[in-house]
Every structure is written in structure tokens, then in C-alpha cells.
Scaffold this motif. Structure first.
Motif, PDB file in Angstrom:
ATOM      1  N   LYS A 114     -34.353   8.164 -36.474  1.00 37.23           N
ATOM      2  CA  LYS A 114     -35.270   8.856 -37.385  1.00 37.23           C
ATOM      3  C   LYS A 114     -35.547  10.260 -36.866  1.00 37.23           C
ATOM      4  N   GLU A 115     -36.009  11.106 -37.762  1.00 39.81           N
ATOM      5  CA  GLU A 115     -36.450  12.443 -37.373  1.00 39.81           C
ATOM      6  C   GLU A 115     -37.484  12.308 -36.258  1.00 39.81           C
ATOM      7  N   GLY A 116     -37.326  13.087 -35.188  1.00 39.83           N
ATOM      8  CA  GLY A 116     -38.250  13.035 -34.061  1.00 39.83           C
ATOM      9  C   GLY A 116     -37.746  12.206 -32.891  1.00 39.83           C
ATOM     10  N   ASP A 117     -36.729  11.357 -33.114  1.00 34.70           N
ATOM     11  CA  ASP A 117     -36.150  10.610 -31.999  1.00 34.70           C
ATOM     12  C   ASP A 117     -35.394  11.581 -31.100  1.00 34.70           C
ATOM     13  N   GLY A 118     -35.378  11.293 -29.820  1.00 36.92           N
ATOM     14  CA  GLY A 118     -34.653  12.116 -28.863  1.00 36.92           C
ATOM     15  C   GLY A 118     -33.349  11.451 -28.469  1.00 36.92           C
ATOM     16  N   LEU A 119     -32.341  12.250 -28.222  1.00 36.27           N
ATOM     17  CA  LEU A 119     -31.049  11.751 -27.746  1.00 36.27           C
ATOM     18  C   LEU A 119     -30.639  12.548 -26.527  1.00 36.27           C
ATOM     19  N   VAL A 120     -30.025  11.868 -25.574  1.00 30.92           N
ATOM     20  CA  VAL A 120     -29.411  12.523 -24.436  1.00 30.92           C
ATOM     21  C   VAL A 120     -27.925  12.215 -24.531  1.00 30.92           C
ATOM     22  N   PHE A 121     -27.117  13.258 -24.661  1.00 32.03           N
ATOM     23  CA  PHE A 121     -25.660  13.135 -24.718  1.00 32.03           C
ATOM     24  C   PHE A 121     -25.116  13.554 -23.360  1.00 32.03           C
ATOM     25  N   GLU A 122     -24.517  12.630 -22.627  1.00 28.50           N
ATOM     26  CA  GLU A 122     -23.891  12.964 -21.350  1.00 28.50           C
ATOM     27  C   GLU A 122     -22.386  12.962 -21.553  1.00 28.50           C
ATOM     28  N   LEU A 123     -21.758  14.086 -21.288  1.00 30.95           N
ATOM     29  CA  LEU A 123     -20.326  14.248 -21.483  1.00 30.95           C
ATOM     30  C   LEU A 123     -19.579  13.595 -20.329  1.00 30.95           C
ATOM     31  N   SER A 124     -18.826  12.545 -20.624  1.00 31.94           N
ATOM     32  CA  SER A 124     -18.098  11.857 -19.560  1.00 31.94           C
ATOM     33  C   SER A 124     -16.607  12.158 -19.602  1.00 31.94           C
ATOM     34  N   GLU A 125     -16.111  12.663 -20.732  1.00 26.82           N
ATOM     35  CA  GLU A 125     -14.694  13.038 -20.836  1.00 26.82           C
ATOM     36  C   GLU A 125     -14.562  14.130 -21.884  1.00 26.82           C
ATOM     37  N   SER A 126     -13.738  15.115 -21.581  1.00 32.04           N
ATOM     38  CA  SER A 126     -13.506  16.195 -22.537  1.00 32.04           C
ATOM     39  C   SER A 126     -12.093  16.719 -22.379  1.00 32.04           C
ATOM     40  N   SER A 127     -11.256  16.457 -23.386  1.00 32.75           N
ATOM     41  CA  SER A 127      -9.888  16.968 -23.402  1.00 32.75           C
ATOM     42  C   SER A 127      -9.513  17.205 -24.859  1.00 32.75           C
TER      43      SER A 127
END
Length: 163
Positions: A114-127
Motif C-alpha cells: 500500500k501507499e506508505g509502505d517502505g521497501l529496501v531493495f538490496e542488489l545482489s546481482e547485476s549483469s
């Protein structure tokens, strides 16, 4: 909780080391159960508060510039892992506006975001062939019993006067 030495055995606990865990698609990343949080590993991450456009009905999530320098400039297939589940989507767009594809909607709906929820995106792979984020969800709505009780003078009908 008391600390026990490794030689002590607590007989009323199950021995989980011999129990078979459900199999999940492996990405070489230690998975966690839903509802648990983990410490960041030192890899690039972003934290975001979801806006109205990130959830229903628009379902549009643009990633901030801070993380875009870590991602392939031409975009790539992306995987979001949250708990023991994975969501496949694409990451791409125009030169200045990169976002997650319409499959982002499935992640939002499956996790009841929902609007207002927080997310943490941790990048574990990028190619160029794959982008992988581990995602933690931090709910923006708190149960009423965790909110501070209204105190006398804490509302507009009975203001606190400072003299």
C-alpha cells in the motif's frame, strides 16, 4: 534468553538439522522466511516509501538514480526475491526513466503493498543478463495497540498551552 554452550542439549526442542526443507529455486543467495528481516550485506541498496503511483491503480515503480548507476544501462531481466518467493520482470525504459515492468503489479498484489509502505531493495546481482534484488517490506500501517495513546492536550480540541 540464556546463552548455552554448544555441548548443552535442550531435550524439548526439535532437531531441525535432520528435517527436510522445502525446495525452492536456487539463486546462490541464502533465502529467508517471510516476515523476517536480515542485515544488509554491504552491497548496493535503496530504500523507498511507496507512493500512490507505485501501487494501485498505476503500478509504476521508477528506481532512483542512486541505484541506476549499478544497473545495466540497456536494462535487463530482473528478479525480486522476498521471503521464499521470486517475481520475474523486466527493468528498462528511456535514458532518464528506468522502471520495473508491468509484472511489478504481481509483486504489489501478492504482498498486499500500500501507499506508505517502505521497501529496501538490496542488489545482489547485476549483469546484462540478470538483475537480482532481495526485497524487505516495512509496513507503513501499525496496529492500533502499537500507536501511542492519545494524551490530554494532544488534539486540536484540547491544545497544550505553553506560556
Amino acid at each position: 534468553m540464556e546463552s548455552r554452550s554448544s555441548s548443552e542439549h535442550v531435550s524439548n526442542h526439535k532437531d531441525y538439522s535432520t528435517m527436510r526443507q522445502p525446495e525452492i529455486e536456487s539463486s546462490g543467495i541464502e533465502e529467508i522466511d517471510n516476515g523476517e528481516y536480515w542485515s544488509l550485506s554491504g552491497k548496493p541498496y535503496i530504500d523507498m516509501i511507496l507512493t500512490k503511483s507505485s501501487v494501485r491503480p498505476a503500478y509504476s515503480l521508477y528506481l532512483p538514480k542512486k541505484i541506476r548507476c549499478e544497473l545495466p544501462s540497456a536494462g535487463a531481466p530482473a528478479v525480486l526475491t522476498c521471503g521464499r518467493k521470486k517475481w520475474n520482470m523486466l527493468y528498462g525504459g528511456t535514458k532518464s526513466n528506468f522502471k520495473l515492468s508491468i509484472e511489478w503489479r504481481n509483486f504489489v498484489d501478492d504482498n498486499n503493498l500500500k501507499e506508505g509502505d517502505g521497501l529496501v531493495f538490496e542488489l545482489s546481482e547485476s549483469s546484462a543478463s540478470k538483475i537480482h534484488f532481495r526485497v524487505q517490506i516495512l509496513r507503513g500501517d501499525f496496529p492500533a495497540e502499537l500507536l501511542p495513546e492519545e494524551e490530554e492536550g494532544a488534539n486540536s480540541d484540547n491544545p497544550i498551552l505553553i506560556g
